[in-house]
Design a protein around this motif. Structure first.
Motif, PDB file in Angstrom:
ATOM      1  N   VAL A  27       4.870   8.270   2.701  1.00 19.12           N
ATOM      2  CA  VAL A  27       5.544   7.818   4.247  1.00 19.12           C
ATOM      3  C   VAL A  27       5.313   7.882   5.096  1.00 19.12           C
ATOM      4  N   ILE A  28       3.666   7.790   5.786  1.00 20.13           N
ATOM      5  CA  ILE A  28       3.760   7.204   6.364  1.00 20.13           C
ATOM      6  C   ILE A  28       3.219   5.678   6.901  1.00 20.13           C
ATOM      7  N   PHE A  29       2.623   4.460   5.870  1.00 20.45           N
ATOM      8  CA  PHE A  29       2.638   3.252   5.339  1.00 20.45           C
ATOM      9  C   PHE A  29       4.208   2.603   5.125  1.00 20.45           C
ATOM     10  N   GLY A  30       4.695   3.391   4.264  1.00 18.61           N
ATOM     11  CA  GLY A  30       6.407   2.999   4.353  1.00 18.61           C
ATOM     12  C   GLY A  30       6.560   2.783   5.770  1.00 18.61           C
ATOM     13  N   ALA A  31       6.792   3.645   7.005  1.00 21.00           N
ATOM     14  CA  ALA A  31       6.848   3.689   7.984  1.00 21.00           C
ATOM     15  C   ALA A  31       6.685   2.914   8.892  1.00 21.00           C
ATOM     16  N   ILE A  32       5.302   3.153   9.006  1.00 16.46           N
ATOM     17  CA  ILE A  32       4.624   1.258   9.710  1.00 16.46           C
ATOM     18  C   ILE A  32       4.785   0.174   9.417  1.00 16.46           C
ATOM     19  N   ALA A  33       5.255  -0.096   8.206  1.00 15.04           N
ATOM     20  CA  ALA A  33       5.527  -1.224   7.825  1.00 15.04           C
ATOM     21  C   ALA A  33       6.853  -1.813   7.401  1.00 15.04           C
ATOM     22  N   LEU A  34       7.475  -0.927   7.843  1.00 17.81           N
ATOM     23  CA  LEU A  34       9.520  -1.431   7.975  1.00 17.81           C
ATOM     24  C   LEU A  34       8.636  -1.736   9.675  1.00 17.81           C
ATOM     25  N   SER A  35       8.100  -1.002  10.054  1.00 14.14           N
ATOM     26  CA  SER A  35       7.988  -0.923  11.773  1.00 14.14           C
ATOM     27  C   SER A  35       7.394  -2.512  11.798  1.00 14.14           C
ATOM     28  N   GLN A  36       6.593  -3.069  11.277  1.00 16.92           N
ATOM     29  CA  GLN A  36       5.942  -4.673  11.337  1.00 16.92           C
ATOM     30  C   GLN A  36       6.430  -5.227  10.623  1.00 16.92           C
ATOM     31  N   ILE A  37       7.856  -4.836   9.561  1.00 17.18           N
ATOM     32  CA  ILE A  37       8.637  -5.947   9.286  1.00 17.18           C
ATOM     33  C   ILE A  37       9.587  -6.425  10.084  1.00 17.18           C
ATOM     34  N   THR A  38      10.022  -5.338  10.999  1.00 14.60           N
ATOM     35  CA  THR A  38      10.687  -5.732  12.135  1.00 14.60           C
ATOM     36  C   THR A  38      10.920  -6.611  12.603  1.00 14.60           C
ATOM     37  N   ARG A  39       9.144  -6.342  13.198  1.00 16.78           N
ATOM     38  CA  ARG A  39       8.744  -6.821  14.711  1.00 16.78           C
ATOM     39  C   ARG A  39       8.400  -8.266  13.977  1.00 16.78           C
ATOM     40  N   THR A  40       7.894  -8.432  12.609  1.00 17.61           N
ATOM     41  CA  THR A  40       7.268 -10.204  12.563  1.00 17.61           C
ATOM     42  C   THR A  40       8.175 -10.739  11.543  1.00 17.61           C
ATOM     43  N   GLY A  41       9.110 -10.343  10.750  1.00 17.04           N
ATOM     44  CA  GLY A  41      10.125 -10.574   9.714  1.00 17.04           C
ATOM     45  C   GLY A  41       9.461 -10.749   8.438  1.00 17.04           C
ATOM     46  N   GLU A  42       8.475 -10.428   8.412  1.00 18.89           N
ATOM     47  CA  GLU A  42       7.671 -10.533   6.992  1.00 18.89           C
ATOM     48  C   GLU A  42       8.201  -9.917   5.372  1.00 18.89           C
ATOM     49  N   ARG A  43       8.184 -10.359   4.529  1.00 22.22           N
ATOM     50  CA  ARG A  43       8.647  -9.729   3.509  1.00 22.22           C
ATOM     51  C   ARG A  43       8.092  -8.189   3.002  1.00 22.22           C
ATOM     52  N   GLY A  44       8.724  -7.601   1.796  1.00 20.49           N
ATOM     53  CA  GLY A  44       8.721  -6.118   1.887  1.00 20.49           C
ATOM     54  C   GLY A  44       9.214  -5.185   1.986  1.00 20.49           C
ATOM     55  N   ARG A  45      10.817  -5.264   2.409  1.00 19.75           N
ATOM     56  CA  ARG A  45      11.067  -4.198   3.323  1.00 19.75           C
ATOM     57  C   ARG A  45      11.985  -3.323   2.304  1.00 19.75           C
ATOM     58  N   ALA A  46      12.047  -4.113   0.968  1.00 21.27           N
ATOM     59  CA  ALA A  46      13.054  -2.828  -0.049  1.00 21.27           C
ATOM     60  C   ALA A  46      11.216  -1.833  -0.846  1.00 21.27           C
ATOM     61  N   LEU A 106       0.659  -0.986  -0.054  1.00 19.85           N
ATOM     62  CA  LEU A 106       0.088  -0.121   0.004  1.00 19.85           C
ATOM     63  C   LEU A 106       1.170   1.083   0.242  1.00 19.85           C
ATOM     64  N   GLY A 107       1.933   1.585   0.733  1.00 19.56           N
ATOM     65  CA  GLY A 107       2.937   2.312   0.746  1.00 19.56           C
ATOM     66  C   GLY A 107       3.478   2.793  -0.174  1.00 19.56           C
ATOM     67  N   PHE A 108       4.027   1.702  -0.524  1.00 15.72           N
ATOM     68  CA  PHE A 108       4.157   1.961  -2.476  1.00 15.72           C
ATOM     69  C   PHE A 108       3.360   2.052  -3.887  1.00 15.72           C
ATOM     70  N   VAL A 109       2.385   1.818  -3.919  1.00 10.11           N
ATOM     71  CA  VAL A 109       0.824   1.932  -4.349  1.00 10.11           C
ATOM     72  C   VAL A 109       0.740   3.574  -4.512  1.00 10.11           C
ATOM     73  N   PHE A 110       1.008   3.956  -3.163  1.00 11.32           N
ATOM     74  CA  PHE A 110       0.179   5.685  -2.726  1.00 11.32           C
ATOM     75  C   PHE A 110       1.642   6.248  -3.169  1.00 11.32           C
ATOM     76  N   VAL A 111       2.967   6.009  -3.391  1.00 16.10           N
ATOM     77  CA  VAL A 111       3.615   6.251  -3.740  1.00 16.10           C
ATOM     78  C   VAL A 111       3.121   7.410  -5.606  1.00 16.10           C
ATOM     79  N   PHE A 112       1.965   7.017  -6.201  1.00 14.24           N
ATOM     80  CA  PHE A 112       1.510   7.741  -7.728  1.00 14.24           C
ATOM     81  C   PHE A 112       0.417   8.273  -7.090  1.00 14.24           C
ATOM     82  N   ILE A 113      -0.068   7.781  -5.832  1.00 16.36           N
ATOM     83  CA  ILE A 113      -1.678   8.680  -5.719  1.00 16.36           C
ATOM     84  C   ILE A 113      -1.163   9.698  -4.435  1.00 16.36           C
ATOM     85  N   ALA A 114      -0.720   9.323  -3.242  1.00 22.10           N
ATOM     86  CA  ALA A 114      -0.563  10.572  -2.130  1.00 22.10           C
ATOM     87  C   ALA A 114       0.871  10.274  -1.479  1.00 22.10           C
TER      88      ALA A 114
END
Length: 85
Positions: free
Chosen positions: A29-48, A16-24
């Motif tokens: 930035v907000i969704f990317g930061a939340i995703a980075l926090s979640q990825i660090t905590r859960t170990g999911e993919r999508g850090r890049a 969603l963060g990457f898609v929002f680059v083209f929209i808003a």
């Protein structure tokens, strides 16, 4: 290579963060930061994707601010922005 990392699911917020680059870009930035926090905590993919969303969203925000500052300082009457916008 671990099988756990290859089968880990992709973080939805990073997509969603990457898609929002083209929209808003603020949302990117907000969704990317939340995703980075979640990825660090859960170990999911999508850090890049999350990092790209933050970087591109911030870059678009800076360019947007520069455009607004130029519009205010140069002024709309100069005729420059009729061609740029």
């Amino acid at each position: 290579m671990s099988t756990a990392t290859s089968t880990a699911k992709l973080n939805t917020m990073s997509i969603l963060g990457f898609v929002f680059v083209f929209i808003a870009s603020p949302l990117a930035v907000i969704f990317g930061a939340i995703a980075l926090s979640q990825i660090t905590r859960t170990g999911e993919r999508g850090r890049a994707l999350a990092l790209w969303a933050i970087a591109l969203g911030a870059l678009k925000l800076v360019f947007g601010f520069v455009r607004v500052i130029l519009a205010v300082t140069i002024g709309w009457d100069a005729g420059f922005f009729t061609y740029v916008w």
